[in-house]
Design a protein around this motif. Sequence first.
Motif, PDB file in Angstrom:
ATOM      1  N   GLY A  30       0.783  -1.236   0.000  1.00 20.48           N
ATOM      2  CA  GLY A  30       0.000   0.000   0.000  1.00 20.48           C
ATOM      3  C   GLY A  30       0.807   1.274   0.000  1.00 20.48           C
ATOM      4  O   GLY A  30       0.266   2.358   0.214  1.00 20.48           O
ATOM      5  N   VAL A  31       2.115   1.149  -0.231  1.00 24.12           N
ATOM      6  CA  VAL A  31       2.993   2.323  -0.276  1.00 24.12           C
ATOM      7  C   VAL A  31       3.564   2.458  -1.687  1.00 24.12           C
ATOM      8  O   VAL A  31       4.106   1.494  -2.234  1.00 24.12           O
ATOM      9  N   THR A  32       3.450   3.645  -2.278  1.00 22.51           N
ATOM     10  CA  THR A  32       3.983   3.899  -3.617  1.00 22.51           C
ATOM     11  C   THR A  32       4.865   5.150  -3.589  1.00 22.51           C
ATOM     12  O   THR A  32       4.444   6.193  -3.087  1.00 22.51           O
ATOM     13  N   TYR A  33       6.076   5.012  -4.106  1.00 24.77           N
ATOM     14  CA  TYR A  33       6.996   6.149  -4.201  1.00 24.77           C
ATOM     15  C   TYR A  33       7.385   6.333  -5.658  1.00 24.77           C
ATOM     16  O   TYR A  33       7.963   5.443  -6.275  1.00 24.77           O
ATOM     17  N   ASP A  34       7.033   7.492  -6.234  1.00 27.02           N
ATOM     18  CA  ASP A  34       7.334   7.828  -7.623  1.00 27.02           C
ATOM     19  C   ASP A  34       8.305   9.002  -7.672  1.00 27.02           C
ATOM     20  O   ASP A  34       8.310   9.859  -6.792  1.00 27.02           O
ATOM     21  N   ILE A  35       9.066   9.029  -8.736  1.00 28.44           N
ATOM     22  CA  ILE A  35       9.965  10.165  -8.964  1.00 28.44           C
ATOM     23  C   ILE A  35       9.836  10.619 -10.414  1.00 28.44           C
ATOM     24  O   ILE A  35       9.704   9.795 -11.324  1.00 28.44           O
ATOM     25  N   LYS A  36       9.825  11.932 -10.624  1.00 25.82           N
ATOM     26  CA  LYS A  36       9.743  12.531 -11.948  1.00 25.82           C
ATOM     27  C   LYS A  36      10.855  13.565 -12.095  1.00 25.82           C
ATOM     28  O   LYS A  36      11.407  14.050 -11.099  1.00 25.82           O
ATOM     29  N   TYR A  68       0.201   6.635   0.410  1.00 25.05           N
ATOM     30  CA  TYR A  68      -0.133   5.517   1.280  1.00 25.05           C
ATOM     31  C   TYR A  68      -1.623   5.194   1.154  1.00 25.05           C
ATOM     32  O   TYR A  68      -2.465   6.097   1.221  1.00 25.05           O
ATOM     33  N   ASP A  69      -1.927   3.938   0.984  1.00 29.80           N
ATOM     34  CA  ASP A  69      -3.305   3.464   1.063  1.00 29.80           C
ATOM     35  C   ASP A  69      -3.620   3.206   2.537  1.00 29.80           C
ATOM     36  O   ASP A  69      -3.076   2.279   3.149  1.00 29.80           O
ATOM     37  N   GLY A  73     -10.791   3.272   1.102  1.00 33.25           N
ATOM     38  CA  GLY A  73     -10.798   4.216  -0.008  1.00 33.25           C
ATOM     39  C   GLY A  73     -10.011   5.484   0.247  1.00 33.25           C
ATOM     40  O   GLY A  73      -9.904   6.336  -0.646  1.00 33.25           O
ATOM     41  N   PHE A  74      -9.446   5.642   1.437  1.00 39.28           N
ATOM     42  CA  PHE A  74      -8.686   6.850   1.777  1.00 39.28           C
ATOM     43  C   PHE A  74      -7.197   6.640   1.485  1.00 39.28           C
ATOM     44  O   PHE A  74      -6.684   5.527   1.549  1.00 39.28           O
ATOM     45  N   SER A  75      -6.531   7.741   1.185  1.00 39.03           N
ATOM     46  CA  SER A  75      -5.085   7.718   0.962  1.00 39.03           C
ATOM     47  C   SER A  75      -4.443   8.939   1.600  1.00 39.03           C
ATOM     48  O   SER A  75      -5.094   9.975   1.783  1.00 39.03           O
ATOM     49  N   ALA A  76      -3.188   8.803   1.944  1.00 46.74           N
ATOM     50  CA  ALA A  76      -2.377   9.932   2.412  1.00 46.74           C
ATOM     51  C   ALA A  76      -1.234  10.114   1.424  1.00 46.74           C
ATOM     52  O   ALA A  76      -0.686   9.142   0.910  1.00 46.74           O
ATOM     53  N   PHE A  77      -0.891  11.356   1.111  1.00 50.85           N
ATOM     54  CA  PHE A  77       0.137  11.601   0.104  1.00 50.85           C
ATOM     55  C   PHE A  77       1.030  12.763   0.499  1.00 50.85           C
ATOM     56  O   PHE A  77       0.656  13.624   1.314  1.00 50.85           O
ATOM     57  N   GLY A  78       2.210  12.773  -0.088  1.00 55.47           N
ATOM     58  CA  GLY A  78       3.149  13.864   0.130  1.00 55.47           C
ATOM     59  C   GLY A  78       3.918  14.158  -1.141  1.00 55.47           C
ATOM     60  O   GLY A  78       4.120  13.275  -1.979  1.00 55.47           O
ATOM     61  N   GLN A  79       4.321  15.402  -1.292  1.00 56.00           N
ATOM     62  CA  GLN A  79       5.070  15.843  -2.471  1.00 56.00           C
ATOM     63  C   GLN A  79       6.259  16.666  -2.015  1.00 56.00           C
ATOM     64  O   GLN A  79       6.126  17.575  -1.181  1.00 56.00           O
ATOM     65  N   LEU A  80       7.438  16.370  -2.581  1.00 56.97           N
ATOM     66  CA  LEU A  80       8.654  17.111  -2.255  1.00 56.97           C
ATOM     67  C   LEU A  80       9.440  17.309  -3.543  1.00 56.97           C
ATOM     68  O   LEU A  80       9.988  16.365  -4.104  1.00 56.97           O
ATOM     69  N   ASP A  81       9.470  18.553  -4.044  1.00 57.87           N
ATOM     70  CA  ASP A  81      10.098  18.866  -5.324  1.00 57.87           C
ATOM     71  C   ASP A  81      11.273  19.818  -5.116  1.00 57.87           C
ATOM     72  O   ASP A  81      11.162  20.792  -4.364  1.00 57.87           O
ATOM     73  N   PHE A  82      12.366  19.540  -5.826  1.00 62.31           N
ATOM     74  CA  PHE A  82      13.558  20.380  -5.745  1.00 62.31           C
ATOM     75  C   PHE A  82      13.875  20.971  -7.115  1.00 62.31           C
ATOM     76  O   PHE A  82      13.739  20.301  -8.141  1.00 62.31           O
ATOM     77  N   GLY A  83      14.309  22.230  -7.121  1.00 62.88           N
ATOM     78  CA  GLY A  83      14.769  22.882  -8.340  1.00 62.88           C
ATOM     79  C   GLY A  83      16.258  23.178  -8.240  1.00 62.88           C
ATOM     80  O   GLY A  83      16.769  23.490  -7.160  1.00 62.88           O
ATOM     81  N   PHE A  84      16.941  23.089  -9.383  1.00 61.33           N
ATOM     82  CA  PHE A  84      18.392  23.263  -9.400  1.00 61.33           C
ATOM     83  C   PHE A  84      18.816  24.480 -10.244  1.00 61.33           C
ATOM     84  O   PHE A  84      19.984  24.611 -10.598  1.00 61.33           O
ATOM     85  N   LYS A  85      17.860  25.350 -10.581  1.00 58.31           N
ATOM     86  CA  LYS A  85      18.183  26.512 -11.403  1.00 58.31           C
ATOM     87  C   LYS A  85      19.197  27.429 -10.725  1.00 58.31           C
ATOM     88  O   LYS A  85      20.120  27.923 -11.354  1.00 58.31           O
ATOM     89  N   ASN A  86      18.993  27.682  -9.440  1.00 62.28           N
ATOM     90  CA  ASN A  86      19.884  28.599  -8.729  1.00 62.28           C
ATOM     91  C   ASN A  86      21.319  28.088  -8.726  1.00 62.28           C
ATOM     92  O   ASN A  86      22.266  28.841  -8.935  1.00 62.28           O
ATOM     93  N   ALA A  87      21.480  26.793  -8.477  1.00 61.65           N
ATOM     94  CA  ALA A  87      22.827  26.222  -8.454  1.00 61.65           C
ATOM     95  C   ALA A  87      23.468  26.262  -9.835  1.00 61.65           C
ATOM     96  O   ALA A  87      24.674  26.469  -9.971  1.00 61.65           O
ATOM     97  N   ALA A  88      22.653  26.050 -10.895  1.00 61.24           N
ATOM     98  CA  ALA A  88      23.186  26.064 -12.256  1.00 61.24           C
ATOM     99  C   ALA A  88      23.572  27.477 -12.694  1.00 61.24           C
ATOM    100  O   ALA A  88      24.566  27.668 -13.397  1.00 61.24           O
TER     101      ALA A  88
END
Length: 321
Positions: A30-36, A68-69, A73-88
């Motif tokens: 019931g745990v799914t971790y995706d990366i884009k 997380y399932d 029918g309920f789920s819990a989710f989280g999002q953590l996104d990083f940008g690298f423009k400043n470092a570049a």
Amino acid sequence: MKKILCSMIMAVLIISAGEAHAITVYKKDGVTYDIKADLQIQLRKDVGKDQDLDVEYDDLEIKNSIKYDIGNGFSAFGQLDFGFKNAADKPDSDADPHLEEAYLGFGYKGGKIFMGKTDSAADYFGIEGAYEEPLSCHAFDRIGHTDGDDIIGAAFKFSLDDFQFNIIATHEIEAESEKSDGNGTFSDIYAEMKFAGFTVGTAYQTYEASGSDQSEDIYGISLSYDAKFVKVGADYSVAEDELDFWNLFAKIPVKSINTTFGVGYQMIEPDKSSDEDISAWYANITYKFPAHKNVSIFAEVADTDENNVDMGYLFGVRVKF
């Protein structure tokens, strides 16, 4: 820690080199971790006066999603996104990857609630035609707010056959405390309907600056139609007592050569009689490699009718998964 983070990211990029979609790193119990990832680099000369050709890092993002399932029918989710423009952009500095989004929430069927640092409802408004809009995207982008650090929100999606309805509402908390200076507060809502190739959207935002008791209102409506051989769209947004903003766009996909041609027009009508209208145009071309549609190259030219402004142009490469 920075070396560990960079090593993990590079490993994921190497593993995903042949993938066309988001990667599911972990899925079990019931745990799914995706990366884009969305990586875009441009050789660009901006529209304006005395602009130089430069290498621009328009998008260098790594997006992490976990879900997380939790049963019934309920789920819990989280999002953590990083940008690298400043470092570049500042290779000689110690610029860390900056935080793009960080939020948590709960979902049930077609609905969800969430809070944290993320885009506002107004960010979903408008047609998307240009790689780099000469006059901003729309009134919400030019005058209002399209993201926030202290957002609470809710979204709902409903589908039936070829009809789809989406609605999202967000509120930015004032958040003035010993840990925050306060960036003002806003509330907004975006609603969208899709049917028979048409997409109709409407948005509204009211904003109040920190320490002010005066609110600013912005609203807009958009319409697009996808006839497969051509897609056309328009949006109109108004920032009260500030300006009216128009967008027109058309693109033609030529599948035989995996190429899409686009052209657009923008106009700003200021409410102040002393200010003149500003108009702009752009044209672009995008080629997607047949083996992997998420690998593309593109070019664009743009100009405005403002005085002492030179035409801008860009050439870019984009890789995403």
